[in-house]
Design a protein around this motif. Structure first.
Motif, PDB file in Angstrom:
ATOM      1  N   LEU A 418      32.054  36.554  37.660  1.00  0.00           N
ATOM      2  CA  LEU A 418      30.927  36.625  38.647  1.00  0.00           C
ATOM      3  C   LEU A 418      30.144  37.975  38.097  1.00  0.00           C
ATOM      4  O   LEU A 418      30.744  39.060  37.866  1.00  0.00           O
ATOM      5  CB  LEU A 418      31.626  37.248  39.815  1.00  0.00           C
ATOM      6  N   TRP A 419      28.804  37.795  37.737  1.00  0.00           N
ATOM      7  CA  TRP A 419      27.918  38.809  37.428  1.00  0.00           C
ATOM      8  C   TRP A 419      26.906  39.204  38.583  1.00  0.00           C
ATOM      9  O   TRP A 419      26.658  38.037  39.469  1.00  0.00           O
ATOM     10  CB  TRP A 419      26.696  38.277  36.528  1.00  0.00           C
ATOM     11  N   ALA A 481      15.136  51.678  39.713  1.00  0.00           N
ATOM     12  CA  ALA A 481      16.486  51.622  39.321  1.00  0.00           C
ATOM     13  C   ALA A 481      16.573  49.800  39.169  1.00  0.00           C
ATOM     14  O   ALA A 481      15.995  49.150  39.883  1.00  0.00           O
ATOM     15  CB  ALA A 481      17.424  52.137  40.131  1.00  0.00           C
ATOM     16  N   TYR A 482      17.533  49.497  38.269  1.00  0.00           N
ATOM     17  CA  TYR A 482      18.141  48.007  38.180  1.00  0.00           C
ATOM     18  C   TYR A 482      19.650  48.231  37.672  1.00  0.00           C
ATOM     19  O   TYR A 482      19.969  49.311  36.776  1.00  0.00           O
ATOM     20  CB  TYR A 482      17.267  47.379  37.400  1.00  0.00           C
ATOM     21  N   TYR A 483      20.304  47.284  37.978  1.00  0.00           N
ATOM     22  CA  TYR A 483      21.611  47.001  37.216  1.00  0.00           C
ATOM     23  C   TYR A 483      21.993  45.636  37.301  1.00  0.00           C
ATOM     24  O   TYR A 483      21.553  44.898  38.140  1.00  0.00           O
ATOM     25  CB  TYR A 483      22.782  48.068  37.970  1.00  0.00           C
ATOM     26  N   VAL A 484      22.964  45.305  36.244  1.00  0.00           N
ATOM     27  CA  VAL A 484      23.585  44.066  36.271  1.00  0.00           C
ATOM     28  C   VAL A 484      25.271  44.467  35.992  1.00  0.00           C
ATOM     29  O   VAL A 484      25.395  45.143  34.963  1.00  0.00           O
ATOM     30  CB  VAL A 484      22.917  43.169  35.198  1.00  0.00           C
ATOM     31  N   ARG A 485      26.053  43.807  36.812  1.00  0.00           N
ATOM     32  CA  ARG A 485      27.382  44.107  36.798  1.00  0.00           C
ATOM     33  C   ARG A 485      28.097  43.099  36.449  1.00  0.00           C
ATOM     34  O   ARG A 485      27.953  42.059  37.393  1.00  0.00           O
ATOM     35  CB  ARG A 485      27.759  45.160  37.969  1.00  0.00           C
ATOM     36  N   LEU A 486      29.175  43.091  35.599  1.00  0.00           N
ATOM     37  CA  LEU A 486      30.068  42.183  35.480  1.00  0.00           C
ATOM     38  C   LEU A 486      31.270  42.417  36.353  1.00  0.00           C
ATOM     39  O   LEU A 486      32.040  43.385  36.379  1.00  0.00           O
ATOM     40  CB  LEU A 486      30.905  42.048  34.076  1.00  0.00           C
ATOM     41  N   LYS A 487      31.091  41.708  37.584  1.00  0.00           N
ATOM     42  CA  LYS A 487      31.962  42.389  38.562  1.00  0.00           C
ATOM     43  C   LYS A 487      33.345  41.687  38.734  1.00  0.00           C
ATOM     44  O   LYS A 487      34.463  42.449  38.960  1.00  0.00           O
ATOM     45  CB  LYS A 487      31.369  41.749  40.036  1.00  0.00           C
ATOM     46  N   ASN A 488      33.568  40.734  37.956  1.00  0.00           N
ATOM     47  CA  ASN A 488      35.005  39.931  37.838  1.00  0.00           C
ATOM     48  C   ASN A 488      34.912  39.041  36.834  1.00  0.00           C
ATOM     49  O   ASN A 488      33.959  38.178  36.665  1.00  0.00           O
ATOM     50  CB  ASN A 488      35.330  39.365  39.195  1.00  0.00           C
ATOM     51  N   ILE A 489      35.960  39.091  36.061  1.00  0.00           N
ATOM     52  CA  ILE A 489      36.267  38.105  34.908  1.00  0.00           C
ATOM     53  C   ILE A 489      37.627  37.703  34.859  1.00  0.00           C
ATOM     54  O   ILE A 489      38.497  38.797  35.046  1.00  0.00           O
ATOM     55  CB  ILE A 489      35.710  38.409  33.548  1.00  0.00           C
ATOM     56  N   GLN A 490      38.200  36.436  34.852  1.00  0.00           N
ATOM     57  CA  GLN A 490      39.438  36.030  34.859  1.00  0.00           C
ATOM     58  C   GLN A 490      39.699  34.947  33.843  1.00  0.00           C
ATOM     59  O   GLN A 490      38.863  33.960  33.891  1.00  0.00           O
ATOM     60  CB  GLN A 490      39.810  35.745  36.297  1.00  0.00           C
ATOM     61  N   LEU A 491      40.560  34.900  33.115  1.00  0.00           N
ATOM     62  CA  LEU A 491      41.213  33.993  32.239  1.00  0.00           C
ATOM     63  C   LEU A 491      42.537  33.430  32.384  1.00  0.00           C
ATOM     64  O   LEU A 491      43.455  34.450  32.481  1.00  0.00           O
ATOM     65  CB  LEU A 491      41.194  34.417  30.639  1.00  0.00           C
TER      66      LEU A 491
END
Length: 554
Positions: A418-419, A481-491
């Motif tokens: 989730l980005w 301002a701006y931002y992009v965050r890799l909120k969650n990643i799961q393998l």
């Protein structure tokens, strides 16, 4: 318990006493609270299908009663911390207090759904609420809503000619909601305990007037208009939705403290005075498919939202100076915005200051030094005054938010991420005192201050208490301002069934997961989700977490 504060010196591994902590004496507070909430719910459902007609109805009644009692006692002057009981403290300065509160609500709600031939949809709802915050004659609020939908994909002219369209629906809606966010019994006058007086060397409780009452205060009303479309193409491989909305808030609950002088002489009641409106859109687009043994789904969304004040109960600015009107008048203005001066960088030399035609300090610029912030003259009078303040940026609430969900599966492996991000907002340089540098407030990033050897510095010259010229609200401290965050990643990996069949488990999945693993932003020294810098602005930072786990099903 009382405590002292020490500073640690790594060399030679010693501690030095600094000062006593905020708790300088041992004290004990004991509090007892007994809240009781009684809730009764009644509901009735009805469903029927006859021919091409489908009807559903629901009626709900909810009755809530809340009461709370609290008791609190305090003592200090303990000779020892071994006995953590009230009796062991001194009776001098002891306190004992208690409170009681009551609240309640009666609510009725209903919903009616009608569908014809799975093509034409109608839904209506209502709420009918009573709140103790309003007088009996205006206590009840009625809030209806209606939604109509048309499934074009069920029409023959779509089915026969556009077979790749398997879902297409238009919908429109209108809804009302109510808010009663004020203290109870706003409509009652009387007296309240406040302050006190001394009688025979003893402090006695005093009574003061509660202030004016308002029998006409009632529900703040929200009205929302929405139109949207849902679609699914190519057997829902390509899918999405688009919505536009407009929202009106009327009768916002506030007092006339902004328009009446402080010498009025009484506490003011809440009234339905203010208004505001909002508009925006939301768009979602997704695609799912399968290539060989690989299944994947990509789902993105973006939303835009902006609000504007309608009427705001505030001072009459018609006879005020232009600066006050521009800076503080809110009626008819966009809700989120920053006012300030526009900077032109830093002065690099005394010659540049002497040649600068704009007077910034009301003293022919004699107090300015190289390394100070240079400001542009907005109104053209060759001096920096209040009239040079103007809108320099958006507020710190993002107007645009976006997200991206990606998931996939290959054999026993699965992956999801989730980005999430935002833009179209501004924040004041966060997380530091941007113009004042002392040993207790300085951070490593602030070392990039202007000197003769560091003329390309991010920050101006420094001083123990800062310099007035550099403290003004301006674009120098503002970040678009701006931002992009890799909120969650799961393998994850699911063991094959034949390996776990004899264990009694039906599924066994191993996974590794990470939260806040990566952030891309032009806000470098703080969390871009934190609102603007105020004072020292201490906040709890986002945590980066990596975890391993097992899911088992039996």
């Amino acid at each position: 318990k009382a405590y002292d504060i020490y500073s640690y010196n790594p060399i030679p591994d010693t501690y030095t006493y600094r000062f006593a902590g905020s708790c300088t004496t041992t004290s004990l507070t004991q509090t007892w609270t007994q809240p009781v909430t009684m809730v009764s719910k009644l509901f009735l459902n009805y469903e029927r299908i006859f021919g091409k007609h489908s009807v559903k109805a629901l009626v709900i009644g909810e009755f809530t009663d809340f009461n709370s009692n609290t008791f609190s006692a305090y003592r200090t002057g303990y000779y020892t911390t071994a006995i953590e009981q009230l009796f062991a403290g001194s009776s001098t300065g002891q306190t004992c207090t208690g409170t009681e509160s009551a609240d309640g609500r009666i609510s009725y709600a209903g919903r009616f759904n009608y569908t014809y031939s799975d093509k034409y949809l109608l839904e209506t709802t209502f709420r009918y609420d009573a709140s103790p915050r309003f007088a009996p004659d205006v206590r009840w609020g009625f809030f209806p809503s209606v939604m109509a939908g048309w499934r074009l994909s069920e029409e023959n002219f779509i089915k026969d000619n556009l077979q790749f369209v398997n879902n297409l629906k238009f919908r429109v809606s209108y809804g009302q909601a109510g808010v009663d966010n004020i203290a109870s019994y706003n409509y009652m006058t009387g007296y309240q305990y406040s302050g006190g007086f001394v009688d025979n060397s003893e402090l006695q409780l005093g009574l003061t007037s509660k202030g004016l009452a308002n029998l006409n205060t009632t529900w703040e009303k929200h009205i929302t208009y929405n139109a949207g479309i849902d679609f699914g193409l190519l057997n829902d491989m390509l899918y999405g939705a688009f919505d536009v909305f407009y929202k009106e808030r009327s009768g916002i609950l506030t007092t006339r403290s902004g328009s009446l002088p402080s010498t009025f002489g009484a506490n003011l009641p809440y009234e339905n005075l203010n208004s505001a409106n909002y508009r925006g859109f939301e768009f979602q687009l997704g695609y799912r498919d399968k290539i060989g043994e690989i299944e994947y789904n990509i789902d993105g969304n973006i939303a835009w939202n902006r609000g504007k004040y309608g009427h705001v109960e505030e001072s009459d600015f018609s006879d005020s100076d232009q600066y006050t009107r521009l800076r503080y008048q809110n009626s008819g203005r966009w809700i989120s915005r920053y006012f300030g001066l526009e900077d032109a960088g830093l002065f690099q030399s005394q010659a540049e200051i002497d040649a600068w035609p704009v007077i910034q300090d009301n003293n022919n610029n004699t107090t300015l030094r190289p390394g100070d912030v240079k400001y542009l003259d907005f109104d053209g009078d060759n001096k920096i005054t209040d009239l040079d303040y103007h809108v320099i940026g958006k507020g710190d609430i993002p107007e645009i938010t976006y997200g991206l969900n990606i998931s996939g599966k290959w054999k026993e492996f699965d992956l999801s991420m989730l980005w999430q991000g935002a833009t179209n907002y501004s924040i004041i340089e966060p997380g530091m005192r941007p113009y004042q540098f002392t040993p207790s407030t300085m951070s490593a990033v602030q070392l990039d201050y202007w000197t003769l050897e560091n003329t390309d510095a991010r920050y101006p010259r420094i001083g123990i208490s800062g310099f007035n010229n550099n403290k003004y609200s301006s674009t120098f401290w503002l970040i678009d301002a701006y931002y992009v965050r890799l909120k969650n990643i799961q393998l994850g990996y699911s063991l094959p069934k034949f390996l776990i069949k004899r264990t009694g488990m039906s599924d066994l999945r191993l996974y590794i997961s990470a939260v806040n693993l990566l952030t891309i932003s032009n806000v470098k020294h703080s969390d871009p989700e934190v609102q603007s810098w105020t004072g020292d602005y201490i906040f709890f930072p986002q945590q980066k977490t990596i975890s391993l786990g097992i899911n088992m099903s039996f």
